[in-house]
Design a protein around this motif. Structure first.
Motif, short mmCIF file in Angstrom:
data_model
loop_
_atom_site.label_atom_id
_atom_site.label_comp_id
_atom_site.label_asym_id
_atom_site.label_seq_id
_atom_site.Cartn_x
_atom_site.Cartn_y
_atom_site.Cartn_z
N ALA A 1 0.82 -1.21 0.00
CA ALA A 1 0.00 0.00 0.00
C ALA A 1 0.85 1.26 0.00
O ALA A 1 0.55 2.23 -0.71
CB ALA A 1 -0.93 -0.01 1.21
N TYR B 1 2.94 2.98 -3.37
CA TYR B 1 2.37 3.97 -4.31
C TYR B 1 1.40 4.93 -3.63
O TYR B 1 0.79 5.75 -4.30
CB TYR B 1 1.64 3.26 -5.45
N GLY B 2 1.23 4.84 -2.34
CA GLY B 2 0.27 5.72 -1.66
C GLY B 2 0.72 6.04 -0.26
O GLY B 2 1.89 5.93 0.11
N ASP B 3 -0.27 6.44 0.59
CA ASP B 3 0.01 6.78 1.98
C ASP B 3 -0.91 5.96 2.86
O ASP B 3 -1.56 5.01 2.41
CB ASP B 3 -0.15 8.28 2.21
N TYR B 4 -0.99 6.35 4.15
CA TYR B 4 -1.83 5.58 5.07
C TYR B 4 -3.31 5.75 4.79
O TYR B 4 -4.11 4.86 5.12
CB TYR B 4 -1.51 6.00 6.52
N SER B 5 -3.71 6.85 4.18
CA SER B 5 -5.12 6.99 3.79
C SER B 5 -5.48 5.98 2.71
O SER B 5 -6.54 5.33 2.75
CB SER B 5 -5.38 8.41 3.29
N THR B 6 -4.59 5.81 1.74
CA THR B 6 -4.79 4.79 0.72
C THR B 6 -4.80 3.40 1.34
O THR B 6 -5.61 2.54 0.96
CB THR B 6 -3.68 4.88 -0.34
N TYR B 7 -3.91 3.19 2.28
CA TYR B 7 -3.84 1.90 2.97
C TYR B 7 -5.15 1.62 3.71
O TYR B 7 -5.66 0.49 3.69
CB TYR B 7 -2.66 1.92 3.93
N SER C 1 -8.19 2.76 3.00
CA SER C 1 -9.27 2.45 2.05
C SER C 1 -9.11 1.04 1.48
O SER C 1 -10.11 0.33 1.27
CB SER C 1 -9.27 3.48 0.92
N GLN C 2 -7.88 0.63 1.24
CA GLN C 2 -7.67 -0.75 0.75
C GLN C 2 -8.09 -1.77 1.80
O GLN C 2 -8.69 -2.80 1.47
CB GLN C 2 -6.21 -0.94 0.38
#
Length: 615
Positions: free
Chosen positions: A14, A17-23, A25-26
């Motif tokens: 995660a 390519y992203g941050d903890y917000s992306t993590y 949502s995943q």
């Protein structure tokens, strides 16, 4: 199930390519899919009802229940980290309400992890490793929670449990999994919390962890000892991931007959790991004599990684002292500068040793196939057995690879000269300069061989002479150094290495001088416009200009045509008219019968042609 491996892989995938917000949502999507698989997902337009806690029987029947609890805890952690990252740039820091929200998310994640650990400890299908990894995950989240609460004692206590469990579970196969968690999260948090608790920096992390660990939890202690009994050993022993057993932590470091005390615990642990890695490298290389050069070079990764950790720890300590305003004249800074030179010299030394292994036997002075893979080596051996010469392009390509290794080694030696205190040490500076000449001569030898393969012996002779001169200059300095044959290769060039190279270059110098001289004689001989005829073929002529004693006969002998009487002369003789075949004088009394016979023969038709065929 591999709890730690699952966590690390989810975070890496995660955050790549992203941050903890992306993590976060995943993880929400993964949670919904997991509930769907279990048939407990809340349908659309229906009110949510809290589900009953997961039981050991459910986990034993379906491991997806354990995965569900793990995703729940990790989503709460991702939510907390996303809020912390969003307020990291605030000049006033994180306020009370935001900090309380972050703590509540971490507390929620820790409770979900506790439910998972309790269910696994009671489940019959869970292994000892699964139970310990679940307990380590609980204390990892609790340690982060108390870190945000600024409860430093509880933070150290929880992180101590996590670190001891991961140290017990650390094996060479799982070293990479625990390494990131230990080096990036656990150890820095323990060190910062210890600083807040006024614990001296000279204490190693292992000592802090053993003192903070709650030994009253006998069940946990027994589970850890069942996996690794040596993890609770006190004293100067430090458990490092990827190394078998404890590592001796030294209290001082010696550099060029000067001993300085190691005041930073991280440097001491890293330097102890270097010593352990060196022993492991020597044991691995001595245990097997059939290793290819590439496999031997791969064995250097352990000692290079440990040496790099020591370099990083030393530089970090120097930066901290500079940040505190400590002057260069301070004794602590002077000791760290000496330590910096020692650990950097050690790192570069093993880096050069790895290059020397890749060069081949005796640093590549023989035309071997050290840089080949197993498949290419087998192919080359088959060519040798069939007595077929290898293509010149491949031989030159291998020599180019060796030249690259020589260049890298020379660059490493130049970087040693820039270390503090090296230039002032005349003996060490002379050794480094002589080692540079040694590898410079090896580089010239490799380039000379490539010129020889290409057919340019003149350039090869010039480079061989250059290499021979460099070896003669470095010989008196390097001949005093000794290194055991069984010891791993490093920066030390032994007396035998220099002697082998000197003898080889002396022979090669004579050989190429002869080749160049032969080429000059051939060019002089082929420069004449017309080759004179040898004297043996001109015996009927008087040599008015004198006899050329170098051109008596044709040498080397060649096949020439010899003049002989052709067959056609014998056949043509039958068709030549001689005067005796015609009439005789009239006074001859016995000519009448002969003339009658001749007239009868003339009356007969004569055959024409060589073999009686008329024309």
């Amino acid at each position: 199930m591999d709890i730690t491996k699952t966590i690390v892989s989810l975070r890496e995938a995660a955050l790549l390519y992203g941050d903890y917000s992306t993590y976060r949502s995943q993880l929400a999507k993964k949670l919904h899919n997991s509930r769907k698989k279990l048939g407990i997902a809340t349908k659309k337009r229906q009110q949510f009802h809290a589900k009953a806690p997961v039981t050991p029987q459910q986990i034993a029947e379906n491991h997806e229940y354990a995965h569900l609890q793990l995703l729940t805890a990790e989503r709460a952690f991702a939510h907390a980290m996303a809020m912390k990252a969003s307020h990291a740039a605030d000049t006033n820091g994180i306020k009370g309400s935001t900090r309380s929200h972050i703590v509540s998310r971490l507390e929620k994640g820790a409770k979900a992890a506790e439910r998972l650990a309790a269910a696994l400890s009671e489940s019959e299908g869970a292994s000892k490793v699964d139970v310990l990894e679940a307990r380590a995950y609980v204390t990892l989240l609790k340690g982060a929670e108390h870190f945000e609460k600024q409860s430093w004692a509880e933070c150290v206590r929880n992180y101590a449990i996590t670190r001891i469990i991961y140290s017990a579970l650390s094996t060479p196969a799982k070293a990479d999994i625990f390494k990131d968690l230990l080096s990036e999260t656990i150890d820095p948090s323990i060190r910062y919390a210890a600083y807040q608790l006024k614990i001296p920096r000279t204490q190693p992390i292992q000592t802090i962890v053993l003192r903070a660990f709650d030994h009253s939890d006998t069940d946990l202690v027994d589970r850890i000892k069942a996996v690794s009994p040596s993890v609770f050993e006190s004293g100067s022993a430090e458990v490092k991931p990827g190394l078998a057993g404890p590592v001796d932590v030294p209290s001082s470091i010696t550099w060029r007959r000067r001993e300085v005390k190691i005041e930073d615990a991280d440097i001491a642990v890293a330097w102890g790991s270097v010593a352990a890695a060196k022993s492991a490298l020597a044991e691995k290389l001595s245990s097997s004599d059939s290793l290819l050069p590439r496999d031997m070079a791969a064995a250097y990764d352990g000692v290079l990684g440990a040496a790099q950790d020591a370099v990083d720890a030393t530089q970090h300590a120097i930066n901290e002292l500079k940040g505190e305003g400590v002057q260069q004249s301070d004794p602590r800074m002077q000791s760290l500068q000496i330590t910096r030179t020692a650990v950097n010299y050690e790192l570069i030394s093993w880096r050069i040793g790895r290059n020397r292994v890749l060069m081949g036997e005796r640093d590549g002075i023989s035309t071997d196939s050290a840089l080949l893979s197993k498949r290419q080596l087998k192919k080359t051996q088959q060519h040798t057995e069939n007595q077929k010469e290898e293509a010149p392009g491949r031989r030159i390509a291998r020599l180019k690879e060796k030249v690259v290794l020589y260049d890298g080694t020379l660059q490493s030696l130049e970087s040693i000269k820039e270390l503090p205190g090296v230039a002032a040490d005349e003996e060490l500076a002379a050794q480094i300069e002589a080692t540079c000449r040694y590898f410079d001569s090896l580089k010239a030898l490799a380039i000379a061989r490539s010129y020889s393969i290409a057919g340019n012996d003149t350039n090869a002779l010039a480079l061989i002479k250059y290499a021979h001169d460099k070896t003669q200059e470095s010989g008196p300095v390097l001949r005093g150094q000794t290194s055991p044959e069984s010891a791993p290769r490093n920066i030390v060039v032994s007396n035998e290495d220099v002697s082998k190279l000197d003898n080889l270059l002396s022979g090669e110098l004579l050989r190429f001088q002869a080749l160049v001289e032969i080429a000059k004689l051939r060019a002089k001989g082929t420069g004449a416009k017309v080759a004179p005829i040898p004297l043996v073929e001109r015996l009927s002529e008087y040599p008015s200009d004198g006899v050329d004693l170098e051109n008596i006969v044709a040498y080397p002998p060649r096949l020439d045509a010899i003049p002989v009487k052709p067959l056609y002369l014998d056949v043509a003789f039958n068709h030549v008219d001689y005067p005796a075949k015609h009439g005789q004088p009239a006074s001859a009394p016995k000519a009448a019968p002969a003339q009658a016979a001749v007239s009868q023969e003339e009356a007969k038709p004569q055959k024409r042609g060589w073999f009686g065929f008329g024309r």
